[in-house]
Each structure stands twice: as structure tokens, then as C-alpha cells.
Write a protein that holds these residues in place. Structure first.
Motif, PDB file in Angstrom:
ATOM      1  N   PRO A   1      -6.206   1.258 -10.881  1.00 41.81           N
ATOM      2  CA  PRO A   1      -6.577   2.542 -10.273  1.00 41.81           C
ATOM      3  C   PRO A   1      -7.830   3.117 -10.932  1.00 41.81           C
ATOM      4  O   PRO A   1      -7.949   3.102 -12.148  1.00 41.81           O
ATOM      5  N   GLU A   2      -8.742   3.569 -10.096  1.00 41.69           N
ATOM      6  CA  GLU A   2      -9.954   4.157 -10.656  1.00 41.69           C
ATOM      7  C   GLU A   2      -9.802   5.677 -10.696  1.00 41.69           C
ATOM      8  O   GLU A   2      -9.026   6.252  -9.947  1.00 41.69           O
ATOM      9  N   VAL A   3     -10.544   6.313 -11.598  1.00 41.89           N
ATOM     10  CA  VAL A   3     -10.271   7.702 -11.947  1.00 41.89           C
ATOM     11  C   VAL A   3     -10.946   8.728 -11.044  1.00 41.89           C
ATOM     12  O   VAL A   3     -10.634   9.912 -11.121  1.00 41.89           O
ATOM     13  N   TYR A   4     -11.872   8.315 -10.180  1.00 48.43           N
ATOM     14  CA  TYR A   4     -12.576   9.284  -9.350  1.00 48.43           C
ATOM     15  C   TYR A   4     -11.875   9.524  -8.014  1.00 48.43           C
ATOM     16  O   TYR A   4     -11.738  10.650  -7.583  1.00 48.43           O
ATOM     17  N   LYS A   5     -11.454   8.468  -7.348  1.00 43.76           N
ATOM     18  CA  LYS A   5     -10.762   8.630  -6.071  1.00 43.76           C
ATOM     19  C   LYS A   5      -9.290   8.242  -6.145  1.00 43.76           C
ATOM     20  O   LYS A   5      -8.541   8.489  -5.219  1.00 43.76           O
ATOM     21  N   GLY A   6      -8.880   7.579  -7.223  1.00 47.47           N
ATOM     22  CA  GLY A   6      -7.482   7.190  -7.376  1.00 47.47           C
ATOM     23  C   GLY A   6      -7.108   5.934  -6.620  1.00 47.47           C
ATOM     24  O   GLY A   6      -5.932   5.602  -6.518  1.00 47.47           O
ATOM     25  N   LYS A   7      -8.100   5.201  -6.090  1.00 51.82           N
ATOM     26  CA  LYS A   7      -7.813   3.996  -5.330  1.00 51.82           C
ATOM     27  C   LYS A   7      -7.445   2.857  -6.268  1.00 51.82           C
ATOM     28  O   LYS A   7      -7.942   2.773  -7.380  1.00 51.82           O
TER      29      LYS A   7
ATOM     30  N   VAL B   1       0.954   8.017 -13.308  1.00 47.58           N
ATOM     31  CA  VAL B   1       0.077   9.148 -13.052  1.00 47.58           C
ATOM     32  C   VAL B   1      -1.317   8.773 -13.537  1.00 47.58           C
ATOM     33  O   VAL B   1      -1.510   8.408 -14.691  1.00 47.58           O
ATOM     34  N   VAL B   2      -2.285   8.855 -12.628  1.00 47.55           N
ATOM     35  CA  VAL B   2      -3.668   8.557 -12.973  1.00 47.55           C
ATOM     36  C   VAL B   2      -4.418   9.880 -13.045  1.00 47.55           C
ATOM     37  O   VAL B   2      -4.499  10.607 -12.060  1.00 47.55           O
TER      38      VAL B   2
ATOM     39  N   ILE C   1      -4.294  -0.366  -7.445  1.00 48.11           N
ATOM     40  CA  ILE C   1      -2.889  -0.757  -7.561  1.00 48.11           C
ATOM     41  C   ILE C   1      -2.344  -0.116  -8.823  1.00 48.11           C
ATOM     42  O   ILE C   1      -2.935  -0.237  -9.897  1.00 48.11           O
ATOM     43  N   ARG C   2      -1.207   0.558  -8.696  1.00 50.11           N
ATOM     44  CA  ARG C   2      -0.608   1.231  -9.846  1.00 50.11           C
ATOM     45  C   ARG C   2       0.893   0.994  -9.860  1.00 50.11           C
ATOM     46  O   ARG C   2       1.480   0.627  -8.852  1.00 50.11           O
ATOM     47  N   TYR C   3       1.498   1.199 -11.029  1.00 48.33           N
ATOM     48  CA  TYR C   3       2.953   1.133 -11.130  1.00 48.33           C
ATOM     49  C   TYR C   3       3.543   2.316 -10.386  1.00 48.33           C
ATOM     50  O   TYR C   3       2.928   3.378 -10.304  1.00 48.33           O
ATOM     51  N   GLN C   4       4.746   2.142  -9.859  1.00 48.89           N
ATOM     52  CA  GLN C   4       5.393   3.249  -9.159  1.00 48.89           C
ATOM     53  C   GLN C   4       5.654   4.371 -10.155  1.00 48.89           C
ATOM     54  O   GLN C   4       6.218   4.162 -11.218  1.00 48.89           O
ATOM     55  N   GLY C   5       5.210   5.558  -9.820  1.00 48.47           N
ATOM     56  CA  GLY C   5       5.386   6.709 -10.699  1.00 48.47           C
ATOM     57  C   GLY C   5       4.282   6.875 -11.722  1.00 48.47           C
ATOM     58  O   GLY C   5       4.287   7.848 -12.475  1.00 48.47           O
TER      59      GLY C   5
END
Length: 185
Positions: free
Chosen positions: A157-163, A171-172, A165-169
Motif C-alpha cells: 500500500p502506498e501512502v498518498y492514495k492508499g492503493k 491501517v495505512v 495490497i494490504r492485510y485485512q485490518g
């Protein structure tokens, strides 16, 4: 003394443990796992309890005591219940799909990324998630976590748009982008 290491491990029904020196084999309803523990610790079975003991009070033995107990406990839980990890995909046009046993990720690259699961690991994309969730399941906690991390590393996940793949739950924390016109002249 290690607080974790001195706790005995309860054996659930239908799970058997075989101890051959430093080799520990755990069999259960979901499968079988084996591991060789390091020398400064030993494993004993006392009825329905498994205990991990130190051979001496050396620094290495104290370090490995809690680790070895946790590894054996994870093996026992894995063959009785199994482990699962959930991943979420966020981003316009990002999705995952199954092709046979392989996972195919379309996450903004010019080509799809194909991931082949190792032996004993099942990957699944639920139909109701529209390709935005991935479920990883298996009996070995270490391998399930490594595959989840490998899939996440394809597009973290990137920090500007949040796009990404992340773990469920997970928080980015989002960062503010550039400000508009203005500033110094």
C-alpha cells in the motif's frame, strides 16, 4: 526462566506427537508437520501435555527455550485448526483471480503477476469479494505468513492514495500530497 517456555502445551483430541531426540513430528486431522529443534532444549510428552525443557542454563538455551515452545505449539495448533490470513486489494482496476491453483494479480503493472502456492498452501479469491480479497490458508504458520508477505510485496500500500495490497485490518497512515499553486516566488 522463560515465561512462555515453562508453560506446558495441551494436546487436543486426535493430535499425536512423536519425539525422536531433537526431531518432533506432530500429526493431526489437517496433516502432519515435522521440525528439528536446536540442541540446548529438549521436548517431553507427559500424557496429554507436551513440555519444552532446557538442558542447561546457558545463554543460548535461555534464548531458544521460549522460541522452541512456541514453534511446537504452532505446529500443534496448525494440524488441529490450521491458519488463515486475509489480504485486501484497494485501487481502481486492481483485482485478483484464480487460474487453476495459481493466483493472478492485476495491480497496475503492464502485465499480470502470477503466484504459484507452495505445497500445502491454498489460495482463494471469494466470489462475493469481486476479486478484492485473497484468503491464504494452510497448516504451517510460518509458510502462510511468508506467502501473505510475498503477495503483499507485489504492490504494497502506498501512502498518498492508499492503493495496493494490504492485510485485512491493516491501517495505512496517509500523507498529504503537494499543495496547489502558490508558495515561494
Amino acid at each position: 526462566m522463560s515465561r512462555i517456555g515453562k508453560r506446558p502445551i495441551d494436546l487436543p483430541d486426535k493430535v499425536t506427537v512423536e519425539i525422536d531426540g531433537q526431531n518432533v513430528t506432530v500429526k493431526g486431522p489437517k496433516g502432519q508437520l515435522a521440525r528439528t529443534l536446536t540442541n540446548p532444549v529438549s521436548v517431553e510428552q507427559d500424557g496429554n501435555l507436551v513440555k519444552v525443557l532446557r538442558r542447561d542454563e546457558s545463554r543460548l538455551a535461555r534464548q531458544r527455550h521460549g522460541l522452541s515452545r512456541t514453534l511446537v505449539a504452532n505446529m500443534i495448533e496448525g494440524v488441529s485448526k490450521g491458519y488463515t490470513k486475509q489480504l485486501e486489494i484497494q485501487g481502481v482496476g486492481y483485482r485478483a483471480q484464480m487460474q487453476g491453483k495459481n493466483l493472478v494479480l492485476n495491480v497496475g503493472y503492464s502485465h499480470p503477476v502470477e503466484i504459484e502456492p507452495p505445497e500445502g498452501i491454498q489460495l482463494d479469491v471469494p466470489k462475493d469479494s469481486k476479486g478484492l480479497q485473497i484468503t491464504i490458508s494452510g497448516i504451517d504458520k510460518e509458510v502462510v505468513g511468508n506467502i501473505a508477505a510475498k503477495i503483499r510485496s507485489v504492490r504494497p500500500p502506498e501512502v498518498y492514495k492508499g492503493k495496493g495490497i494490504r492485510y485485512q485490518g491493516e491501517v495505512v497512515r496517509r500523507k498529504a500530497g503537494k499543495t496547489g499553486k502558490g508558495g515561494k516566488k
